[in-house]
Write an enzyme that holds these catalytic residues in place. Structure first.
Site, mmCIF file in Angstrom:
data_model
loop_
_atom_site.group_PDB
_atom_site.id
_atom_site.type_symbol
_atom_site.label_atom_id
_atom_site.label_comp_id
_atom_site.label_asym_id
_atom_site.label_seq_id
_atom_site.Cartn_x
_atom_site.Cartn_y
_atom_site.Cartn_z
ATOM 1 N N GLU A 48 22.864 -1.808 -34.761
ATOM 2 C CA GLU A 48 23.434 -1.796 -36.113
ATOM 3 C C GLU A 48 24.626 -0.813 -36.187
ATOM 4 O O GLU A 48 25.502 -0.957 -37.036
ATOM 5 C CB GLU A 48 22.337 -1.430 -37.110
ATOM 6 C CG GLU A 48 22.722 -1.437 -38.570
ATOM 7 C CD GLU A 48 22.948 -2.807 -39.210
ATOM 8 O OE1 GLU A 48 22.531 -3.827 -38.607
ATOM 9 O OE2 GLU A 48 23.549 -2.867 -40.285
ATOM 10 N N TYR A 51 22.062 2.577 -43.469
ATOM 11 C CA TYR A 51 21.166 2.722 -42.317
ATOM 12 C C TYR A 51 21.985 2.947 -41.044
ATOM 13 O O TYR A 51 21.717 3.870 -40.263
ATOM 14 C CB TYR A 51 20.298 1.466 -42.188
ATOM 15 C CG TYR A 51 19.545 1.335 -40.889
ATOM 16 C CD1 TYR A 51 18.324 1.975 -40.697
ATOM 17 C CD2 TYR A 51 20.048 0.560 -39.835
ATOM 18 C CE1 TYR A 51 17.626 1.847 -39.494
ATOM 19 C CE2 TYR A 51 19.364 0.431 -38.645
ATOM 20 C CZ TYR A 51 18.148 1.078 -38.474
ATOM 21 O OH TYR A 51 17.476 0.951 -37.284
ATOM 22 N N LYS A 89 22.088 6.254 -38.594
ATOM 23 C CA LYS A 89 21.721 6.154 -37.176
ATOM 24 C C LYS A 89 22.851 6.650 -36.265
ATOM 25 O O LYS A 89 22.601 7.131 -35.160
ATOM 26 C CB LYS A 89 21.337 4.713 -36.833
ATOM 27 C CG LYS A 89 19.943 4.311 -37.328
ATOM 28 C CD LYS A 89 18.853 4.929 -36.454
ATOM 29 C CE LYS A 89 17.473 4.395 -36.811
ATOM 30 N NZ LYS A 89 16.409 4.929 -35.938
HETATM 31 P P1 NAP Z 1 8.996 -0.073 -38.011
HETATM 32 O O1 NAP Z 1 8.014 -1.103 -37.596
HETATM 33 O O2 NAP Z 1 9.575 -0.133 -39.380
HETATM 34 O O3 NAP Z 1 8.307 1.365 -37.811
HETATM 35 C C1 NAP Z 1 8.870 2.536 -38.359
HETATM 36 C C2 NAP Z 1 7.864 3.652 -38.253
HETATM 37 O O4 NAP Z 1 8.429 4.839 -38.830
HETATM 38 C C3 NAP Z 1 6.538 3.417 -38.999
HETATM 39 O O5 NAP Z 1 5.479 3.932 -38.245
HETATM 40 C C4 NAP Z 1 6.724 4.241 -40.273
HETATM 41 O O6 NAP Z 1 5.517 4.645 -40.859
HETATM 42 C C5 NAP Z 1 7.467 5.438 -39.697
HETATM 43 N N1 NAP Z 1 8.156 6.234 -40.712
HETATM 44 C C6 NAP Z 1 8.984 5.807 -41.697
HETATM 45 N N2 NAP Z 1 9.422 6.859 -42.405
HETATM 46 C C7 NAP Z 1 8.868 7.980 -41.847
HETATM 47 C C8 NAP Z 1 8.953 9.363 -42.142
HETATM 48 N N3 NAP Z 1 9.673 9.823 -43.168
HETATM 49 N N4 NAP Z 1 8.270 10.224 -41.351
HETATM 50 C C9 NAP Z 1 7.505 9.781 -40.325
HETATM 51 N N5 NAP Z 1 7.368 8.475 -40.026
HETATM 52 C C10 NAP Z 1 8.053 7.579 -40.781
HETATM 53 O O7 NAP Z 1 10.227 -0.024 -37.006
HETATM 54 P P2 NAP Z 1 10.329 -0.528 -35.469
HETATM 55 O O8 NAP Z 1 10.856 -1.917 -35.473
HETATM 56 O O9 NAP Z 1 9.089 -0.194 -34.751
HETATM 57 O O10 NAP Z 1 11.533 0.388 -34.951
HETATM 58 C C11 NAP Z 1 11.289 1.683 -34.384
HETATM 59 C C12 NAP Z 1 12.561 2.509 -34.456
HETATM 60 O O11 NAP Z 1 13.590 1.854 -33.733
HETATM 61 C C13 NAP Z 1 13.111 2.722 -35.876
HETATM 62 O O12 NAP Z 1 13.662 4.010 -35.947
HETATM 63 C C14 NAP Z 1 14.205 1.671 -35.994
HETATM 64 O O13 NAP Z 1 15.183 2.087 -36.924
HETATM 65 C C15 NAP Z 1 14.723 1.623 -34.570
HETATM 66 N N6 NAP Z 1 15.286 0.342 -34.105
HETATM 67 C C16 NAP Z 1 14.559 -0.808 -34.255
HETATM 68 C C17 NAP Z 1 15.077 -2.009 -33.770
HETATM 69 C C18 NAP Z 1 14.324 -3.295 -33.902
HETATM 70 O O14 NAP Z 1 14.957 -4.360 -33.773
HETATM 71 N N7 NAP Z 1 13.003 -3.278 -34.091
HETATM 72 C C19 NAP Z 1 16.332 -2.010 -33.118
HETATM 73 C C20 NAP Z 1 16.994 -0.793 -32.953
HETATM 74 C C21 NAP Z 1 16.458 0.374 -33.438
HETATM 75 P P3 NAP Z 1 4.683 3.685 -41.863
HETATM 76 O O15 NAP Z 1 3.767 2.877 -41.007
HETATM 77 O O16 NAP Z 1 3.987 4.652 -42.750
HETATM 78 O O17 NAP Z 1 5.702 2.841 -42.586
HETATM 79 O O1 G4F Z 2 15.873 -9.137 -39.646
HETATM 80 P P1 G4F Z 2 16.896 -8.309 -40.298
HETATM 81 O O2 G4F Z 2 16.533 -7.670 -41.591
HETATM 82 O O3 G4F Z 2 17.378 -7.260 -39.206
HETATM 83 P P2 G4F Z 2 18.702 -6.369 -39.071
HETATM 84 O O4 G4F Z 2 19.367 -6.139 -40.364
HETATM 85 O O5 G4F Z 2 19.520 -6.961 -37.973
HETATM 86 O O6 G4F Z 2 18.081 -4.976 -38.589
HETATM 87 C C1 G4F Z 2 17.106 -4.908 -37.556
HETATM 88 O O7 G4F Z 2 17.752 -4.787 -36.318
HETATM 89 C C2 G4F Z 2 18.519 -3.577 -36.161
HETATM 90 C C3 G4F Z 2 19.143 -3.650 -34.763
HETATM 91 O O8 G4F Z 2 20.377 -4.304 -34.823
HETATM 92 C C4 G4F Z 2 17.575 -2.398 -36.301
HETATM 93 F F1 G4F Z 2 18.259 -1.233 -36.115
HETATM 94 C C5 G4F Z 2 16.943 -2.399 -37.678
HETATM 95 O O9 G4F Z 2 16.008 -1.316 -37.788
HETATM 96 C C6 G4F Z 2 16.193 -3.721 -37.855
HETATM 97 O O10 G4F Z 2 15.113 -3.739 -36.950
HETATM 98 O O11 G4F Z 2 18.201 -9.185 -40.592
HETATM 99 C C7 G4F Z 2 18.831 -9.916 -39.551
HETATM 100 C C8 G4F Z 2 19.907 -10.820 -40.142
HETATM 101 C C9 G4F Z 2 20.890 -10.116 -41.092
HETATM 102 O O12 G4F Z 2 22.178 -10.556 -40.778
HETATM 103 C C10 G4F Z 2 20.494 -10.600 -42.466
HETATM 104 O O13 G4F Z 2 21.560 -10.664 -43.413
HETATM 105 O O14 G4F Z 2 19.265 -11.829 -40.933
HETATM 106 C C11 G4F Z 2 20.002 -11.995 -42.119
HETATM 107 N N1 G4F Z 2 19.130 -12.573 -43.134
HETATM 108 C C12 G4F Z 2 19.323 -13.783 -43.744
HETATM 109 N N2 G4F Z 2 18.354 -13.991 -44.636
HETATM 110 C C13 G4F Z 2 18.025 -12.018 -43.641
HETATM 111 C C14 G4F Z 2 17.535 -12.914 -44.596
HETATM 112 N N3 G4F Z 2 17.406 -10.842 -43.366
HETATM 113 C C15 G4F Z 2 16.261 -10.551 -44.024
HETATM 114 N N4 G4F Z 2 15.607 -9.413 -43.733
HETATM 115 N N5 G4F Z 2 15.755 -11.402 -44.984
HETATM 116 C C16 G4F Z 2 16.350 -12.599 -45.305
HETATM 117 O O15 G4F Z 2 15.885 -13.348 -46.163
#
Ligand code: NAP
Ligand code: G4F
Length: 337
Positions: free
Chosen positions: A127, A149, A153
């Site tokens: 992102e 966000y 980051k």
């Molecule tokens: P997720 O499922 O939303 O998990 C986020 C975790 O952070 C949850 O355990 C949440 O706790 C905890 N949390 C939120 N606010 C907090 C706070 N103030 N203090 C302590 N813990 C807190 O996210 P994920 O997909 O596993 O992603 C893990 C990390 O990688 C995140 O930082 C995300 O931004 C980053 N990231 C994700 C992706 C992706 O595609 N998944 C890609 C790039 C980077 P609760 O269970 O209480 O909500």
């Molecule tokens: O699934 P999304 O909400 O993921 P997004 O915004 O790409 O973010 C995720 O990936 C990031 C890594 O690039 C992480 F850092 C972040 O924490 C998170 O895990 O949306 C993906 C795409 C966007 O372009 C959004 O506009 O899907 C499009 N979209 C279209 N309709 C939607 C929807 N997204 C969501 N959540 N809900 C919709 O109804």
């Protein structure tokens, strides 16, 4: 036996990483923030809830962070906690930066003070590339975040690099492209799609309401990506790495893959907010567009180049986007049986 501390252990990646580290023989500690209904469901789903040591932990609370780092003799610290939903960050910009930016500085500075030898992983994100300046995106691509966000980051990313350069800490940043799983949060687009289509396949009637169908994402499987995080912390020298599949897919095509896995055959019609998808077999409306899911600024295209991770870490993703959509759709379908 090594000891690891995982923030965000209740999240998608936290659960997969906890499982990986338990299987590798680590003693695993994790931070859970105080909420009204504590939830270890993902750790239970992966069969590791009983194998991890849970601590109250919040990234906004400096003394709490201090005590946890003082009390747990950790070799590795994985900072996965975050306000991770991009869509919410326009409504919660201050909170998002408190957690996703300042939270990283709080942890790094406490580690520097108490345990500077601990190896640190920061959950950075594609992102940060936002309005992309290069295709595909790699570690050296200029950043241009498009959401509060993404902006937060970017701070977390550079403060990690800065503590490495300033204090010689073993601090690495993983620039991870989107990665999903059956344990993905239900508001993210992939899981929203697979859940809604699974309900339709079970006789439901509600079409899924989506926003921008033309956005493209490089989607991989969370289980593959946590392996890359671990590999980063096993290197002699800390560094930053992109993890991605190098394939990009529109939201529309992800819907097609999920529909295919559930035996649907979609006919697409219309454009923009009038676009719809209907299942030719059942005649049911499957997708409708709802303007409320469009974002104030969009990341239109993400596709990552993970060559550095492949060459230096020996990391390659195993699950492609079609297999991922199928895995998630089948899991949601089976859970409704
Ligand atoms: P997720 O499922 O939303 O998990 C986020 C975790 O952070 C949850 O355990 C949440 O706790 C905890 N949390 C939120 N606010 C907090 C706070 N103030 N203090 C302590 N813990 C807190 O996210 P994920 O997909 O596993 O992603 C893990 C990390 O990688 C995140 O930082 C995300 O931004 C980053 N990231 C994700 C992706 C992706 O595609 N998944 C890609 C790039 C980077 P609760 O269970 O209480 O909500
Ligand atoms: O699934 P999304 O909400 O993921 P997004 O915004 O790409 O973010 C995720 O990936 C990031 C890594 O690039 C992480 F850092 C972040 O924490 C998170 O895990 O949306 C993906 C795409 C966007 O372009 C959004 O506009 O899907 C499009 N979209 C279209 N309709 C939607 C929807 N997204 C969501 N959540 N809900 C919709 O109804």
């Amino acid at each position: 036996m090594k000891t690891a501390f995982i923030t965000g252990i209740t999240g998608q990646d936290g659960a997969y990483l906890a499982k990986l580290l338990v299987e590798k023989g680590y003693k695993v500690h994790g931070g859970v923030r105080r909420i009204s209904h504590p939830e270890l469901g993902r750790l239970e789903a992966l069969g590791v809830a009983k194998d991890v040591h849970i601590h109250d932990f919040d990234l906004t609370e400096p003394n709490n962070i201090y005590r946890v780092i003082r009390d747990v003799a950790m070799d590795e610290f994985y900072n996965l906690a975050g306000q991770s939903f991009v869509g919410a960050s326009w409504e919660l910009p201050i909170y998002t930066s408190d957690v996703d930016a300042m939270g990283v500085a709080r942890v790094l500075d406490t580690l520097r003070t108490l345990r500077p030898e601990t190896r640190f992983y920061q959950a950075s994100t594609s992102e940060m590339f936002g309005l992309v300046q290069e295709v595909p995106q790699r570690e050296t691509t200029q950043l241009h975040p498009r959401s509060p966000y993404g902006v937060a980051k970017v701070y977390g990313h550079f403060i990690t690099m800065n503590y490495r350069e300033s204090f010689g800490m073993h601090a690495s940043s993983g620039i991870l492209f989107n990665h999903e799983s059956p344990l993905r949060g239900k508001e993210f687009v992939t899981r929203k799609i697979t859940l809604a289509l699974a309900k339709l396949a079970h006789g439901g009637v509600d079409a899924v309401q989506l926003g921008n169908m033309d956005a493209r994402r490089d989607w991989g499987f969370s289980g593959d990506y946590v392996e890359g995080m671990w590999r980063m912390l096993q290197q002699d020298v800390a560094d930053d790495y992109v993890l991605a599949t190098n394939t990009t897919t529109t939201i529309r095509d992800f819907v097609n893959y999920a529909a295919d896995a559930l035996g649907m055959d979609l006919a697409w019609d219309g454009e923009g907010v009038a676009e719809t998808a209907t299942d030719r077999k059942s005649g049911k409306r499957v997708v409708e567009i709802n303007e409320k899911f469009f974002r104030p600024a969009e990341v239109e295209l993400l596709i990552g180049d993970a060559r550095k991770a492949r060459e230096k870490l020996g990391w390659t993703p195993k699950v492609d986007v079609r297999e991922l959509a199928q895995m998630m759709a089948k899991s949601d379908f089976d859970a409704l049986l």
